[in-house]
Design an enzyme around this catalytic site. Structure first.
Site, PDB file in Angstrom:
ATOM      1  N   LYS A  55      -9.114  13.861  -0.877  1.00 18.88           N
ATOM      2  CA  LYS A  55     -10.192  13.008  -1.669  1.00 18.88           C
ATOM      3  C   LYS A  55     -11.176  14.267  -2.218  1.00 18.88           C
ATOM      4  O   LYS A  55     -11.678  14.034  -3.411  1.00 18.88           O
ATOM      5  CB  LYS A  55     -10.828  12.169  -0.542  1.00 18.88           C
ATOM      6  CG  LYS A  55     -10.045  11.019  -0.032  1.00 18.88           C
ATOM      7  CD  LYS A  55     -10.571  10.245   1.127  1.00 18.88           C
ATOM      8  CE  LYS A  55      -9.776   9.339   1.611  1.00 18.88           C
ATOM      9  NZ  LYS A  55      -9.838   8.764   2.991  1.00 18.88           N
ATOM     10  N   GLN A  99     -14.433   8.800   7.431  1.00 21.19           N
ATOM     11  CA  GLN A  99     -12.927   8.476   7.447  1.00 21.19           C
ATOM     12  C   GLN A  99     -12.757   7.934   8.824  1.00 21.19           C
ATOM     13  O   GLN A  99     -13.270   8.317   9.862  1.00 21.19           O
ATOM     14  CB  GLN A  99     -12.250   9.930   7.498  1.00 21.19           C
ATOM     15  CG  GLN A  99     -10.734   9.855   7.610  1.00 21.19           C
ATOM     16  CD  GLN A  99     -10.169   9.385   6.464  1.00 21.19           C
ATOM     17  OE1 GLN A  99     -10.425   9.465   5.420  1.00 21.19           O
ATOM     18  NE2 GLN A  99      -8.762   8.511   6.986  1.00 21.19           N
ATOM     19  N   ASP A 122     -16.026   2.892   0.378  1.00 22.64           N
ATOM     20  CA  ASP A 122     -15.048   2.250   0.965  1.00 22.64           C
ATOM     21  C   ASP A 122     -15.074   0.507   1.172  1.00 22.64           C
ATOM     22  O   ASP A 122     -14.093  -0.051   1.144  1.00 22.64           O
ATOM     23  CB  ASP A 122     -14.832   2.676   2.564  1.00 22.64           C
ATOM     24  CG  ASP A 122     -14.060   3.658   2.927  1.00 22.64           C
ATOM     25  OD1 ASP A 122     -12.793   3.836   2.134  1.00 22.64           O
ATOM     26  OD2 ASP A 122     -14.316   4.391   3.549  1.00 22.64           O
TER      27      ASP A 122
HETATM   28  N1  GUN Z   1      -8.474   5.569   7.208  1.00 25.95           N
HETATM   29  C1  GUN Z   1      -7.275   4.837   6.624  1.00 25.95           C
HETATM   30  N2  GUN Z   1      -7.665   4.440   5.424  1.00 25.95           N
HETATM   31  C2  GUN Z   1      -8.721   4.749   5.276  1.00 25.95           C
HETATM   32  C3  GUN Z   1      -9.646   4.382   4.130  1.00 25.95           C
HETATM   33  O1  GUN Z   1      -9.243   3.691   3.147  1.00 25.95           O
HETATM   34  N3  GUN Z   1     -11.075   4.605   4.035  1.00 25.95           N
HETATM   35  C4  GUN Z   1     -11.453   5.332   5.190  1.00 25.95           C
HETATM   36  N4  GUN Z   1     -12.737   5.714   5.331  1.00 25.95           N
HETATM   37  N5  GUN Z   1     -10.862   5.643   6.428  1.00 25.95           N
HETATM   38  C5  GUN Z   1      -9.537   5.186   6.412  1.00 25.95           C
END
Ligand code: GUN
Length: 300
Positions: A55, A99, A122
Site C-alpha cells: 500500500k 490494517q 477502508d
Molecule cells: N485486512 C485484510 N483486508 C483488509 C482491508 O481491506 N483493509 C484493512 N484495513 N485490513 C485488511
C-alpha cells in the site's frame, strides 16, 4: 463449449492506478495539497506486513504522500486511539488505513469508530457502512466504499456493462467483503442473494447465479457443476495450499480449471480481484483528498 473469458484484474488495476495518478497530478497542479495515505500496522503479522508495504509503495508510485506507522504488538488501545486522533487532525493525511486484524486485546469496533469517517478509506466506519446500506439504486458512490467489494463491482461492470436484472449470488456474509459486495450489486439493480455456511444447498443456489461472487475462504469450494453456463464468476478467495515439491501455491475459493469450462467470465487467482484492492484504496484516498479540498466527486 468455449472456455470462459479471463477477467484480467491485474491489467484493470494498472489502468485504475494510472488514472488515479493523473487525478493526483491534476490536484497538485491546481495547488491543492498532495493527497496522503497513512497506514497503521500493529504487531508483525507477516501477511499484514506484505499488504501494508504494498500500500505504501503504491501510494508513493502514484504521487501520494505515504505515512507508515508501525506499532509493537503490545500497543495499548489508548495509544492506538491517540495515534488515530493525531492522524484525524493532520491536514497532510487524506486517508487512514488501520490494517486488520488487530491484536486481540484491542477492541476493533472502537478503533474503526475513532477514524474520521471522511478519512476512512477502508469504508469500515459504521457511518460509511450505513451509507452503503442505505444507498439508492444507481446513486453516486461519493463516500468511502470498502476496497475489495468496489474492485469486484468495477471488474463486473467492465466485463458485462449493465448488471440490471441479473441474478447475483454472493457466497460469504463478512462485513469486509460479502455484505458490501451485495449492497453494491443491489445498487447496480441485480437481484441479490447471500449464501453462507448455514445455507441449505449452496450448490443449487449457485446454479441460479448469472453473477457469482465467492468470498467464503474455503479453497476450491465452488465446483464446475455449481456454475450456471455462461455466468460471470468473481473469486475473492486467496488460500495457500500445499503445491508441488513441498511448496505452497495460491488458490481461490473456486475450482478454477473446472469453472473455466462452464463460466462465461472468470477472475483468476492470483491476478484477479487481489490487485484491485490496493488500486481501489488509492482511488478512495484520491476521492477523500478531493472532498477535503471541497472539490466535487468524479469517477475516474
Ligand atoms: N485486512 C485484510 N483486508 C483488509 C482491508 O481491506 N483493509 C484493512 N484495513 N485490513 C485488511
Amino acid at each position: 463449449m468455449a472456455e470462459a473469458k479471463l477477467i484480467d484484474g491485474k491489467a484493470f488495476a494498472a489502468g485504475l492506478r494510472s488514472r488515479v495518478a493523473e487525478g493526483v497530478a491534476a490536484l497538485v497542479a491546481e495547488g491543492v495539497a498532495r493527497p496522503g495515505l497513512a497506514t497503521v500496522l500493529v504487531g508483525a503479522d507477516p501477511a499484514s506486513e506484505v499488504y501494508v508495504r504494498s500500500k505504501g509503495k503504491t501510494a508513493a508510485e502514484i504521487g501520494m504522500a505515504s505515512f507508515d506507522h508501525r506499532l509493537p504488538a503490545e500497543t495499548t488501545q489508548a495509544q492506538l486511539l491517540e495515534l488515530i486522533g493525531r492522524l484525524n487532525a493532520d491536514p497532510a493525511v487524506s486517508g487512514i488505513l488501520v490494517q486488520l486484524p488487530l491484536p486481540r486485546h484491542i477492541d476493533t469496533t472502537q478503533i474503526l469508530l475513532a477514524v474520521d469517517p471522511a478519512k476512512d478509506v477502508d469504508g469500515f466506519h459504521p457511518i460509511n457502512v450505513g451509507r452503503l446500506g442505505a444507498i439508492a439504486a444507481g446513486a453516486p458512490l461519493d463516500f468511502p466504499v470498502p476496497c475489495t467489494p468496489l474492485g469486484c463491482s468495477m471488474l463486473l461492470a467492465d466485463a458485462l456493462g449493465s448488471l440490471a436484472g441479473k441474478n447475483a449470488v454472493v457466497l460469504g456474509r463478512s462485513t469486509l467483503v460479502g455484505r458490501p459486495v451485495a449492497q453494491l450489486l443491489l445498487r447496480a439493480d441485480c437481484t441479490v442473494t447471500i449464501g453462507h455456511s448455514r445455507t441449505r444447498d449452496l450448490a443449487a443456489l449457485c446454479r441460479t447465479a448469472d453473477i457469482l461472487v465467492v468470498a467464503i475462504g474455503k479453497p476450491e469450494l465452488v465446483k464446475g457443476d455449481w456454475i450456471k453456463p455462461g455466468a460471470a464468476v468473481i473469486d475473492v478467495g486467496i488460500n495457500r495450499v500445499p503445491g508441488a515439491e513441498g511448496k505452497t501455491k495460491l488458490v481461490g475459493d473456486v475450482a478454477f480449471a473446472e469453472a473455466m469450462k462452464v463460466a462465461g467470465h472468470i477472475t483468476p487467482v492470483p491476478g484477479g480481484v487481489g490487485p484491485m484492492t490496493v488500486a481501489c484504496l488509492m482511488y478512495n484516498t484520491l476521492q477523500a483528498a478531493r472532498r477535503a479540498a471541497g472539490l466535487p466527486f468524479v469517477a475516474v
